[in-house]
Scaffold this active site. Structure first.
Site, PDB file in Angstrom:
ATOM      1  N   LYS A 190      -2.967  16.454  21.153  1.00  0.00           N
ATOM      2  CA  LYS A 190      -3.709  15.123  21.657  1.00  0.00           C
ATOM      3  C   LYS A 190      -4.382  15.301  22.949  1.00  0.00           C
ATOM      4  O   LYS A 190      -3.959  15.915  23.985  1.00  0.00           O
ATOM      5  CB  LYS A 190      -3.335  14.014  21.279  1.00  0.00           C
ATOM      6  CG  LYS A 190      -2.100  13.644  21.917  1.00  0.00           C
ATOM      7  CD  LYS A 190      -2.300  12.907  23.343  1.00  0.00           C
ATOM      8  CE  LYS A 190      -1.109  12.738  24.132  1.00  0.00           C
ATOM      9  NZ  LYS A 190      -1.320  12.448  25.801  1.00  0.00           N
ATOM     10  N   ASP A 220       4.113   8.166  22.352  1.00  0.00           N
ATOM     11  CA  ASP A 220       3.043   8.556  21.832  1.00  0.00           C
ATOM     12  C   ASP A 220       3.251   9.011  20.241  1.00  0.00           C
ATOM     13  O   ASP A 220       2.180   9.503  19.503  1.00  0.00           O
ATOM     14  CB  ASP A 220       2.648  10.173  22.385  1.00  0.00           C
ATOM     15  CG  ASP A 220       2.192   9.809  23.986  1.00  0.00           C
ATOM     16  OD1 ASP A 220       1.857   8.703  24.049  1.00  0.00           O
ATOM     17  OD2 ASP A 220       2.023  10.776  24.743  1.00  0.00           O
TER      18      ASP A 220
END
Length: 275
Positions: free
Chosen positions: A8, A139
């Site tokens: 990401k 995350d």
């Protein structure tokens, strides 16, 4: 079975508050990018002599520390404490750079939860998996959905957003510089931005350079000017928007046209692709 954890980037990252528990509240937009690890598991034979329930082996990119402390193993232990799952062999092939701000470890953790769910028919829904992932890292919940999302809290409060960067070329450069996330947080002065990154990413990408910020850049760039120079170089090469991802040390740029990085960032991990 095998699955492919992805990386990401953070489109904006603002540290808005320090919490009483020592963590920080954030605002950020997570966007998945096509850089992958590979994670494969299969049940361990009952007769296989092993003193661990999740026998993890890693390859390609060296991961520091005991493999039994890897988030993949921690995910297995968490799920196996709630559901009946067999002992397993696991192989993690690392393609996502480590200490890069690209979420590789968190992605591996979340994809292990998903893989256990699918392999052993645990019938967990998305929200249940997100709940388990939140226990393992800030995350991790994002990678359960792996779709563009606005995140608050420590990163676990997710709101899917409509954001499509299809047609943009992304370039990612990661120098051989480890950045301590703890140190990066310690040097940030938390404050809420005037405009949320959730609203900024609704603007044309051409406007992001003026409004979209990563609060870690000031402290990390002062400690490691080499990382700041990568961002400057990406802009000089024609990036419409460039920023550090997470607390670094990778820097990405969005380009309208294809870009060749090899001659500009020799000796560094670099990757380009059309989104």
């Amino acid at each position: 079975m095998i699955t492919f954890p992805l990386a990401k980037i953070n489109l904006g990252l603002n540290v808005v508050n320090k919490r009483e528990d020592g963590y920080h509240d954030l605002e950020t937009v997570f966007y998945p990018i096509p850089i992958y690890d590979a994670l494969e598991i299969h049940p361990m034979d009952d007769a296989f002599p092993s003193d661990v329930d999740c026998d993890l082996k890693t390859s390609n990119i060296k991961i520091e520390g005991d493999e039994q402390n890897n988030l993949v193993v921690k995910a297995y232990k968490l799920i196996s404490s709630v559901y009946k799952v067999p002992r397993i062999h696991a192989h993690l092939f690392k393609g996502i750079p480590t200490q890069a701000g690209m979420g590789g470890g968190s992605s591996d953790c979340a994809f292990m939860i998903r893989l256990l769910n699918d392999t052993f028919n645990l019938n967990m829904d998305e929200q249940e998996m997100i709940g388990y992932a939140a226990h393992l890292g800030a995350d991790c919940p994002f990678f359960i959905i792996s779709k563009p999302a606005y995140a608050e809290g420590i990163g676990e409060l997710l709101e899917p957003i409509s954001l499509d960067l299809k047609g943009w070329h992304i370039a990612i450069v990661k120098p051989d510089i480890p950045v301590s996330t703890k140190e990066a947080f310690s040097l940030v002065n938390p404050q809420r931005p005037g405009v949320s990154c959730k609203d900024i990413v609704k603007m044309p990408v051409e406007n992001w350079r003026k409004y979209l910020t990563n609060d870690f850049e000031r402290s990390v760039f002062s400690l490691y000017p080499e990382i700041a120079s990568i961002k400057d170089k990406l802009y000089s090469l024609g990036a419409v928007y460039a920023a550090m991802s997470g607390s670094g040390s990778s820097v990405f740029g969005l380009f309208k046209n294809e870009i060749d990085l090899n001659t500009h960032f020799k000796g560094m991990f670099n990757y380009t692709t059309l989104l």
